[in-house]
Scaffold this motif. Structure first.
Motif, PDB file in Angstrom:
ATOM      1  N   PRO A   1      39.849 106.813  88.095  1.00  0.00           N
ATOM      2  CA  PRO A   1      39.400 108.207  88.048  1.00  0.00           C
ATOM      3  C   PRO A   1      40.370 109.115  87.307  1.00  0.00           C
ATOM      4  CG  PRO A   1      39.150 107.325  90.258  1.00  0.00           C
ATOM      5  CD  PRO A   1      39.932 106.323  89.472  1.00  0.00           C
ATOM      6  N   LYS A   2      41.668 108.842  87.434  1.00  0.00           N
ATOM      7  CA  LYS A   2      42.654 109.657  86.722  1.00  0.00           C
ATOM      8  C   LYS A   2      42.528 109.444  85.211  1.00  0.00           C
ATOM      9  CE  LYS A   2      46.799 110.297  88.348  1.00  0.00           C
ATOM     10  NZ  LYS A   2      46.747 111.714  88.757  1.00  0.00           N
ATOM     11  N   PHE A   3      42.233 108.211  84.823  1.00  0.00           N
ATOM     12  CA  PHE A   3      42.035 107.933  83.398  1.00  0.00           C
ATOM     13  C   PHE A   3      40.794 108.670  82.883  1.00  0.00           C
ATOM     14  CE2 PHE A   3      40.266 105.670  79.809  1.00  0.00           C
ATOM     15  CZ  PHE A   3      41.379 105.393  79.034  1.00  0.00           C
ATOM     16  N   TYR A   4      39.718 108.617  83.659  1.00  0.00           N
ATOM     17  CA  TYR A   4      38.488 109.297  83.253  1.00  0.00           C
ATOM     18  C   TYR A   4      38.710 110.800  83.140  1.00  0.00           C
ATOM     19  CZ  TYR A   4      33.793 111.243  83.464  1.00  0.00           C
ATOM     20  OH  TYR A   4      32.663 111.963  83.190  1.00  0.00           O
ATOM     21  N   TRP A   5      39.423 111.342  84.119  1.00  0.00           N
ATOM     22  CA  TRP A   5      39.686 112.784  84.087  1.00  0.00           C
ATOM     23  C   TRP A   5      40.498 113.149  82.846  1.00  0.00           C
ATOM     24  CZ3 TRP A   5      43.292 116.553  83.769  1.00  0.00           C
ATOM     25  CH2 TRP A   5      42.933 117.828  84.217  1.00  0.00           C
ATOM     26  N   ALA A   6      41.529 112.363  82.538  1.00  0.00           N
ATOM     27  CA  ALA A   6      42.360 112.639  81.362  1.00  0.00           C
ATOM     28  C   ALA A   6      41.536 112.518  80.081  1.00  0.00           C
ATOM     29  CB  ALA A   6      43.545 111.674  81.328  1.00  0.00           C
ATOM     30  N   PHE A   7      40.645 111.535  80.043  1.00  0.00           N
ATOM     31  CA  PHE A   7      39.824 111.318  78.846  1.00  0.00           C
ATOM     32  C   PHE A   7      38.891 112.490  78.589  1.00  0.00           C
ATOM     33  CE2 PHE A   7      36.217 109.530  76.496  1.00  0.00           C
ATOM     34  CZ  PHE A   7      36.882 108.833  75.498  1.00  0.00           C
ATOM     35  N   THR A   8      38.412 113.119  79.655  1.00  0.00           N
ATOM     36  CA  THR A   8      37.442 114.207  79.508  1.00  0.00           C
ATOM     37  C   THR A   8      38.079 115.589  79.547  1.00  0.00           C
ATOM     38  OG1 THR A   8      37.023 114.133  81.908  1.00  0.00           O
ATOM     39  CG2 THR A   8      35.544 112.871  80.480  1.00  0.00           C
ATOM     40  N   HIS A   9      39.399 115.667  79.717  1.00  0.00           N
ATOM     41  CA  HIS A   9      40.071 116.963  79.798  1.00  0.00           C
ATOM     42  C   HIS A   9      41.275 116.996  78.859  1.00  0.00           C
ATOM     43  CE1 HIS A   9      37.723 116.913  83.507  1.00  0.00           C
ATOM     44  NE2 HIS A   9      37.843 118.215  83.541  1.00  0.00           N
ATOM     45  N   ASN A  10      41.031 116.716  77.583  1.00  0.00           N
ATOM     46  CA  ASN A  10      42.108 116.729  76.595  1.00  0.00           C
ATOM     47  C   ASN A  10      42.755 118.104  76.497  1.00  0.00           C
ATOM     48  OD1 ASN A  10      42.899 117.238  73.526  1.00  0.00           O
ATOM     49  ND2 ASN A  10      43.197 115.080  73.995  1.00  0.00           N
ATOM     50  N   GLU A  11      41.948 119.142  76.647  1.00  0.00           N
ATOM     51  CA  GLU A  11      42.460 120.505  76.600  1.00  0.00           C
ATOM     52  C   GLU A  11      41.897 121.260  77.792  1.00  0.00           C
ATOM     53  OE1 GLU A  11      42.152 124.433  73.699  1.00  0.00           O
ATOM     54  OE2 GLU A  11      41.736 122.439  72.907  1.00  0.00           O
ATOM     55  N   LEU A  12      42.766 121.864  78.582  1.00  0.00           N
ATOM     56  CA  LEU A  12      42.337 122.601  79.758  1.00  0.00           C
ATOM     57  C   LEU A  12      42.190 124.083  79.417  1.00  0.00           C
ATOM     58  CD1 LEU A  12      44.574 120.996  82.534  1.00  0.00           C
ATOM     59  CD2 LEU A  12      42.127 120.750  82.262  1.00  0.00           C
ATOM     60  N   ASP A  13      41.070 124.641  79.792  1.00  0.00           N
ATOM     61  CA  ASP A  13      40.843 126.064  79.576  1.00  0.00           C
ATOM     62  C   ASP A  13      41.624 126.840  80.626  1.00  0.00           C
ATOM     63  OD1 ASP A  13      39.978 128.650  79.276  1.00  0.00           O
ATOM     64  OD2 ASP A  13      37.853 128.172  79.236  1.00  0.00           O
ATOM     65  N   TYR A  14      42.676 127.526  80.192  1.00  0.00           N
ATOM     66  CA  TYR A  14      43.517 128.254  81.142  1.00  0.00           C
ATOM     67  C   TYR A  14      42.691 129.207  81.990  1.00  0.00           C
ATOM     68  CZ  TYR A  14      47.131 131.161  83.148  1.00  0.00           C
ATOM     69  OH  TYR A  14      47.927 131.821  84.044  1.00  0.00           O
ATOM     70  N   PHE A  15      41.748 129.886  81.362  1.00  0.00           N
ATOM     71  CA  PHE A  15      41.012 130.952  82.044  1.00  0.00           C
ATOM     72  C   PHE A  15      39.950 130.413  82.995  1.00  0.00           C
ATOM     73  CE2 PHE A  15      42.797 132.536  78.146  1.00  0.00           C
ATOM     74  CZ  PHE A  15      43.443 133.680  78.583  1.00  0.00           C
ATOM     75  N   GLN A  16      39.743 129.129  82.974  1.00  0.00           N
ATOM     76  CA  GLN A  16      38.830 128.509  83.927  1.00  0.00           C
ATOM     77  C   GLN A  16      39.563 127.905  85.111  1.00  0.00           C
ATOM     78  OE1 GLN A  16      36.322 125.494  82.200  1.00  0.00           O
ATOM     79  NE2 GLN A  16      35.403 124.901  84.146  1.00  0.00           N
ATOM     80  N   PHE A  17      40.766 127.391  84.866  1.00  0.00           N
ATOM     81  CA  PHE A  17      41.438 126.590  85.889  1.00  0.00           C
ATOM     82  C   PHE A  17      42.671 127.247  86.520  1.00  0.00           C
ATOM     83  CE2 PHE A  17      39.254 123.399  83.261  1.00  0.00           C
ATOM     84  CZ  PHE A  17      38.577 122.695  84.252  1.00  0.00           C
ATOM     85  N   TYR A  18      43.262 128.237  85.880  1.00  0.00           N
ATOM     86  CA  TYR A  18      44.563 128.731  86.322  1.00  0.00           C
ATOM     87  C   TYR A  18      44.491 130.161  86.852  1.00  0.00           C
ATOM     88  CZ  TYR A  18      46.583 124.586  84.203  1.00  0.00           C
ATOM     89  OH  TYR A  18      46.895 123.287  83.909  1.00  0.00           O
ATOM     90  N   PRO A  19      45.461 130.566  87.678  1.00  0.00           N
ATOM     91  CA  PRO A  19      45.465 131.940  88.206  1.00  0.00           C
ATOM     92  C   PRO A  19      45.638 132.953  87.079  1.00  0.00           C
ATOM     93  CG  PRO A  19      47.529 130.821  88.720  1.00  0.00           C
ATOM     94  CD  PRO A  19      46.601 129.784  88.178  1.00  0.00           C
ATOM     95  N   GLN A  20      45.001 134.110  87.240  1.00  0.00           N
ATOM     96  CA  GLN A  20      45.033 135.136  86.200  1.00  0.00           C
ATOM     97  C   GLN A  20      45.347 136.501  86.791  1.00  0.00           C
ATOM     98  OE1 GLN A  20      41.492 135.040  83.529  1.00  0.00           O
ATOM     99  NE2 GLN A  20      40.925 133.203  84.656  1.00  0.00           N
ATOM    100  N   ILE A  21      45.830 137.369  85.913  1.00  0.00           N
ATOM    101  CA  ILE A  21      45.941 138.784  86.214  1.00  0.00           C
ATOM    102  C   ILE A  21      45.287 139.527  85.059  1.00  0.00           C
ATOM    103  CG2 ILE A  21      48.048 138.539  87.604  1.00  0.00           C
ATOM    104  CD1 ILE A  21      49.677 139.374  85.187  1.00  0.00           C
ATOM    105  N   ASN A  22      45.227 140.830  85.130  1.00  0.00           N
ATOM    106  CA  ASN A  22      44.657 141.609  84.037  1.00  0.00           C
ATOM    107  C   ASN A  22      45.351 141.256  82.724  1.00  0.00           C
ATOM    108  OD1 ASN A  22      45.083 144.305  82.299  1.00  0.00           O
ATOM    109  ND2 ASN A  22      43.075 144.366  83.288  1.00  0.00           N
TER     110      ASN A  22
END
Length: 694
Positions: free
Chosen positions: A271-292
């Motif tokens: 599963p970790k391999f599959y996740w890495a294969f499908t997530h070459n680039e992570l969208d910061y604004f979808q996955f990470y904490p944000q402020i204004n």
């Protein structure tokens, strides 16, 4: 009846769970696992691991399920058998003769693989159609081969996971995906690093033995084939189990711990391999904490004068048009050098050079891959989530170290002893205005030794001198960025150069040979006319290992760096915390360059410099600042650790080791959390909007 029909799945499942459990226990006691687990933690790891393994095994069974689904005697009866055989032959001819068939549109070897599969299917089907008296034996043989392939893949994957963990202290990740893409280098690396023939013979032999056992225990199931009703029941049951497994993995793969080793060991590599294969680039604004966004930019840019992304650097002194040679050294952890306490004397030249240089004693790499180090030194920006910018599609026309030199009429080159297509380096550097000198530029008589990663560093040193001599004749100053290769598994190099044999495949040998090659480079450079007007920047790309008790173990990111130039750079030690992205802006400051910049690193000698360092993996983004390590992760998670330096006999600036104390939310420094989010959010936003382009 139901139990009888699922016996093959049960035996294969028990085999898979047993070998996975053995691997997990091996990881717990592996030397690279520096964490100590309590009995309850071991129980949790084992239990969670078994649950993960059950789910994964169910999800790997579709091919076996389809195999049993299509077992039938009726399909060989007239006229069905001839219709099926004719259809298979027509399909084979379609792939063979039609130029733009659906398989060829996929490119690569897809069409050839499909043709081989259909061809084998035609042969087997024909034998069973025209030789009904041999049908049981043929079916048994095909069943044996099917079970053997499953067993072989299970064992091979287990061995692969072991060697991957042995190298990185992790289950499969983006690096494993890269290994599938760059098969030539990776297969070559395996061939040169490990006893491949005995290893594969052992894997094959074990697979045969286990297959024979499972085959004998389950072959009677082929004597009475399931009818259509039984097949529907089996298929329905399998679909339900697959749905449960997908749902279950959605939760078990997200189980987190304060200890990275616990997370990795209880996980399953597939599963970790599959996740890495499908997530070459992570969208910061979808996955990470944000402020204004405006607040984030204001906080981040407050460290610069003026507080703007595009700034003009205007030193008071005149510019110095000196040649610059940037040498990024493969996997040179700080703890290889005597300055940081190493007693093996594997870097005698670099240690002596450090004493005559401006040495940065508290500098941290941004990541744990070569492309991350090259990104930090070339773009001078914090790392972003997912893959390095070097390996992304939108990687050209960036504001780079090279573009600053080109604006000053420098010749700009990237030197690499291997084939620069690896890790997309050629595409990135050429797309940003660099000329490439790599293995393609070597004549056969210029190579005294090479392995899968490239020519020996000593040969590259000679080529670098040759290149720089040619550049010097043009009358223009030059900037050359040389990336070394010899300190990389399999750690092979010419014999008789150092006191560690070239075929010992020792990491210490790789380090010492690179150090030897750098000595030879400087001995040759010192004889050239351009030497006295040249500044040398020596820095590691990343550490030799990234495994540790926490997401971002600080001792696995600390690297040596120095700037050397006889008669120009005075020997001194800069001891404040700094990042790999600060190194080149600092060099430009020493050269009094007047230039417009979008670099997000700082000149450490400027008045506004704020001691800090950015460290990251593919997912975790960290900021070292004010005796804290703040980490933001996918699912908008935030962690913070208080840093306390461990006591040892070294000066504080050379001490690699810190105690990292996890802080609960109510004890966390909110200002540092805001600074961390601001840095990574702003960088991601500017990259997305192409604002870091030239």
């Amino acid at each position: 009846m139901f139990f009888q029909k699922i016996k093959p799945f049960l035996y294969l499942g028990i085999f898979y769970l047993s070998i996975s459990l053995l691997l997990r226990i091996t990881f717990i006691f592996h030397p690279i696992t520096t964490a100590d687990f309590s009995i309850l933690e071991v129980v949790k790891i084992v239990f969670t691991g078994i649950v993960n393994d059950i789910f994964v095994f169910i999800l790997t069974c579709p091919f076996l399920a389809l195999y049993f689904l299509f077992l039938s005697n009726s399909k060989y009866q007239k006229p069905y058998g001839y219709i099926i055989l004719g259809s298979l032959c027509a399909f084979f001819l379609y792939i063979l003769l039609i130029p733009n068939n659906i398989f060829k549109q996929y490119g690569g070897s897809v069409a050839e693989i499909a043709m081989i599969f259909i061809g084998l299917k035609i042969i087997v089907f024909s034998l069973m159609l025209f030789l009904p008296e041999k049908r049981v034996k043929i079916r048994n043989s095909m069943y044996f081969i099917t079970i053997f392939l499953y067993v072989l893949l299970i064992i091979f994957n287990t061995v692969s996971e072991y060697f991957f963990y042995n190298e990185f202290g992790l289950r499969y990740n983006f690096i494993a995906v890269d290994y599938l893409i760059y098969t030539n280098e990776v297969i070559g690396n395996i061939m040169e690093s490990y006893p491949v023939v005995p290893l594969f013979l052992a894997i094959f032999s074990l697979a045969v033995i286990c297959t024979i056992y499972i085959y004998k225990k389950t072959k009677t199931e082929l004597l009475t084939l399931p009818n259509i009703k039984q097949k529907i029941i089996l298929l329905g049951s399998f679909c339900i189990l697959v749905a449960i497994s997908l749902f279950g993995l959605h939760f078990t793969t997200k189980l987190k711990s304060h200890n990275v080793f616990e997370e990795e060991i209880q996980a399953n590599g597939l599963p970790k391999f599959y996740w890495a294969f499908t997530h070459n680039e992570l969208d910061y604004f979808q996955f990470y904490p944000q402020i204004n966004q405006q607040v984030a930019e204001n906080v981040f840019l407050s460290q610069f004068t003026p507080p703007e992304l595009k700034r003009t650097i205007q030193p008071e002194k005149s510019e110095l048009k000196k040649n610059v040679v940037l040498i990024s050294i493969e996997s040179l952890s700080a703890d290889f050098m005597a300055h940081y306490g190493n007693t093996q004397k594997v870097t005698p030249f670099l240690d002596s050079l450090a004493d005559r240089s401006l040495m940065f004693t508290n500098l941290y790499a941004t990541g744990n891959r070569t492309v991350r180090g090259l990104e930090a030194l070339t773009l001078c920006i914090p790392p972003t989530a997912g893959e390095s910018i070097i390996k992304r599609e939108n990687n050209k026309n960036k504001f780079t170290t090279g573009s600053v030199f080109k604006s000053k009429d420098y010749t700009v080159k990237f030197l690499y002893g291997g084939y620069s297509y690896f890790d997309n380096m050629k595409d990135f550097y050429e797309g940003n205005g660099y000329e490439i000198v790599d293995r393609n530029n070597f004549k056969p008589d210029e190579i005294s030794f090479a392995n899968v990663w490239g020519v020996a560093d000593e040969d590259m040193a000679k080529k670098a001198i040759q290149t720089m001599n040619a550049e010097a004749k043009s009358g223009k100053p030059f900037f050359n960025h040389w990336m070394t290769v010899s300190n990389h598994r399999p750690f092979t190099y010419p014999k008789g150069k150092i006191d560690i044999p070239g075929d010992a495949k020792s990491r210490e040998g790789g380090v010492k040979y690179t150090d030897y090659s750098l000595r030879k480079f400087f001995e040759m450079a010192k004889k050239q006319k351009w030497y006295s007007n040249t500044v040398f920047v020596i820095v590691a790309d990343h550490c030799a290992s990234s495994a540790g008790d926490t997401e971002l173990p600080m001792d696995k990111y600390k690297i040596p760096a120095m700037i050397f130039s006889e008669g120009f750079i005075q020997s001194q030690k800069f001891t404040q915390t700094m990042s790999q992205i600060d190194l080149m802006p600092t060099l430009f400051g020493l050269l009094n360059f007047n230039y417009q910049t979008k670099f997000l690193g700082q000149n450490v000698f400027s008045r506004e410099f704020q001691p800090k360092a950015y460290v990251a993996t593919y997912e975790d983004l960290g900021l070292i600042n004010d005796k804290h390590l703040t980490i933001i992760s996918p699912l908008k998670k935030i962690k913070q650790y208080a840093l306390t330096q461990q006591k040892n006999n070294l000066s504080p600036e050379f001490n690699l080791y810190y105690d990292e104390k996890y802080l609960k939310s109510n004890l966390q420094n909110k200002k540092l959390i805001e600074q961390t989010i601001s840095a990574y959010q702003s960088t991601s936003f500017w990259l997305k909007k192409n604002q870091l382009n030239r």
